[in-house]
Design a protein around this motif. Structure first.
Motif, PDB file in Angstrom:
ATOM      1  N   GLN A 136       0.765  -1.382   0.215  1.00 25.08           N
ATOM      2  CA  GLN A 136       0.000  -0.139  -0.186  1.00 25.08           C
ATOM      3  C   GLN A 136       0.943   1.369  -0.014  1.00 25.08           C
ATOM      4  OE1 GLN A 136      -2.740  -0.251  -0.962  1.00 25.08           O
ATOM      5  NE2 GLN A 136      -4.232   1.086  -0.110  1.00 25.08           N
ATOM      6  N   THR A 157      -6.761   2.086   3.174  1.00 27.13           N
ATOM      7  CA  THR A 157      -6.186   1.203   4.523  1.00 27.13           C
ATOM      8  C   THR A 157      -7.047   0.009   4.691  1.00 27.13           C
ATOM      9  OG1 THR A 157      -7.557   2.729   5.661  1.00 27.13           O
ATOM     10  CG2 THR A 157      -5.393   3.472   5.464  1.00 27.13           C
ATOM     11  N   LEU A 160      -5.167  -3.061   6.375  1.00 27.62           N
ATOM     12  CA  LEU A 160      -3.765  -2.781   7.022  1.00 27.62           C
ATOM     13  C   LEU A 160      -4.105  -2.745   8.495  1.00 27.62           C
ATOM     14  CD1 LEU A 160      -2.572   0.471   5.050  1.00 27.62           C
ATOM     15  CD2 LEU A 160      -2.187  -2.069   4.376  1.00 27.62           C
ATOM     16  N   ALA A 165      -1.554   1.684   8.781  1.00 32.03           N
ATOM     17  CA  ALA A 165      -2.835   2.416   8.666  1.00 32.03           C
ATOM     18  C   ALA A 165      -2.254   3.799   9.326  1.00 32.03           C
ATOM     19  CB  ALA A 165      -4.226   2.143   9.151  1.00 32.03           C
ATOM     20  N   ARG A 169      -1.800   7.409   6.813  1.00 30.17           N
ATOM     21  CA  ARG A 169      -2.437   8.703   7.104  1.00 30.17           C
ATOM     22  C   ARG A 169      -1.580   9.422   7.272  1.00 30.17           C
ATOM     23  NH1 ARG A 169      -6.249   5.471  11.301  1.00 30.17           N
ATOM     24  NH2 ARG A 169      -7.722   4.424  10.161  1.00 30.17           N
ATOM     25  N   GLU A 191     -10.921   6.877  10.395  1.00 31.99           N
ATOM     26  CA  GLU A 191     -10.027   7.444   9.231  1.00 31.99           C
ATOM     27  C   GLU A 191     -10.449   8.851   8.825  1.00 31.99           C
ATOM     28  OE1 GLU A 191      -7.942   5.097   6.077  1.00 31.99           O
ATOM     29  OE2 GLU A 191      -9.755   5.319   5.368  1.00 31.99           O
TER      30      GLU A 191
END
Length: 303
Positions: A136, A157, A160, A165, A169, A191
């Motif tokens: 990712q 995400t 993850l 994650a 971010r 998130e």
């Protein structure tokens, strides 16, 4: 519009009117089939709208497709968009070539991005050996290899672990600080609250609202939650009888009271204090709770 065999035609998006400001991180929230991915595909010129129009920085996605493609970067979740038998460096050099970057410039860009996303020490290893979190991060590097002004993140995400994650971010916030605009689709309410300047809730192809994620709760509902411990039975009965109390839930020594009218929480607190209850907390609904109130819990979407 789209049509499935044996089913009537339906609109994937229905009169969606949305403006995203420059340098904004904008979240697009909704259940499966809501129209989030369709909107992203239209903005990225993968799908053509059957009506209406969409523009990226003033350029129409249909009339000026080539310009739009030079302005955007797309980051997909899962395995899509990466070549497992190539190394991380080879993946980025390949994608830089697709953006018509000179070979030396592409190699330099690839090295810089691998360093930035924390993959410099694994740059010459095959991607098929990478963990999901590493893939990712490489996805993000691939998405910005062309130096886009708009970055579209589709469920970035999913799958993850919490650490990966969190790191992802952080990279999104760095992109925003550079002056890029970010559109992110997600089911993760935490998130959205953590990284988005605004969020749009979409359901069945329709835009329900657009708002600051931290303001949605107070804007759309007046309910509060009161949580108290060791509440006498007579006080619980009195609370149940108050106008505006929507639910009272008892678990072990804890009572959770939901209110749905202005001033009800104050009345609940008065009853609890008069009953000698001292362990009391209050809070407002989370983004996820507002989301469920507006869209509803319809269960699994199996069609």
């Amino acid at each position: 519009m789209y049509e499935r065999k044996g089913h009537p035609a339906r609109a994937a998006l229905d009169r969606v009117d949305l403006r995203i400001d420059t340098c904004e991180v904008h979240g697009l929230l909704g259940p499966n089939g809501a129209g989030k991915t369709t909107l992203c595909k239209i903005l990225s010129t993968v799908l053509l709208p059957t009506s209406g129009s969409a523009q990226i920085l003033g350029h129409d996605v249909v009339a000026d497709t080539s310009t739009v493609r030079s302005l955007i970067g797309i980051v997909l979740g899962g395995e899509r968009g990466l070549y497992g038998r190539l190394t991380a460096r080879q993946n980025l050099v390949y994608w830089s070539a697709l953006y018509r970057q000179p070979t030396n410039a592409g190699k330099a860009r690839a090295s810089a991005l691998l360093e930035r996303v924390g993959l410099a020490d694994r740059a010459d290893e095959r991607v098929e050996t990478f963990s999901r979190g590493m893939k990712q991060r490489l996805h993000l590097a691939r998405g910005i290899v062309g130096d886009p002004q708009l970055v579209i993140l589709d469920e970035p995400t999913v799958g993850l672990d919490p650490v990966a994650a969190h790191d992802f971010r952080g990279l999104v916030r760095e992109l925003r600080a550079e002056g890029r605009t970010i559109l992110v689709t997600t089911h993760d309410m935490a998130e959205a609250e953590a990284i988005c300047d605004r969020v749009s809730l979409i359901d069945s192809g329709r835009l329900i609202l657009t708002e600051d994620p931290r303001a949605i709760g107070s804007r759309l509902t007046t309910f509060e939650r009161v949580v108290a411990q060791r509440v006498p039975r007579r006080a619980i009965a009195a609370v149940r009888g108050l106008p505006g109390v929507t639910s009272v839930t008892e678990t072990a020594n804890t009572v959770t009271i939901e209110t749905g009218a202005e001033g009800t929480a104050h009345a609940v607190l008065a009853v609890l204090v008069n009953a000698g209850v001292s362990a009391v907390t209050t809070d407002r609904p989370s983004l996820e709770e507002v989301y469920m109130k507006l869209i509803g819990d319809r269960g699994p979407n199996v069609t």
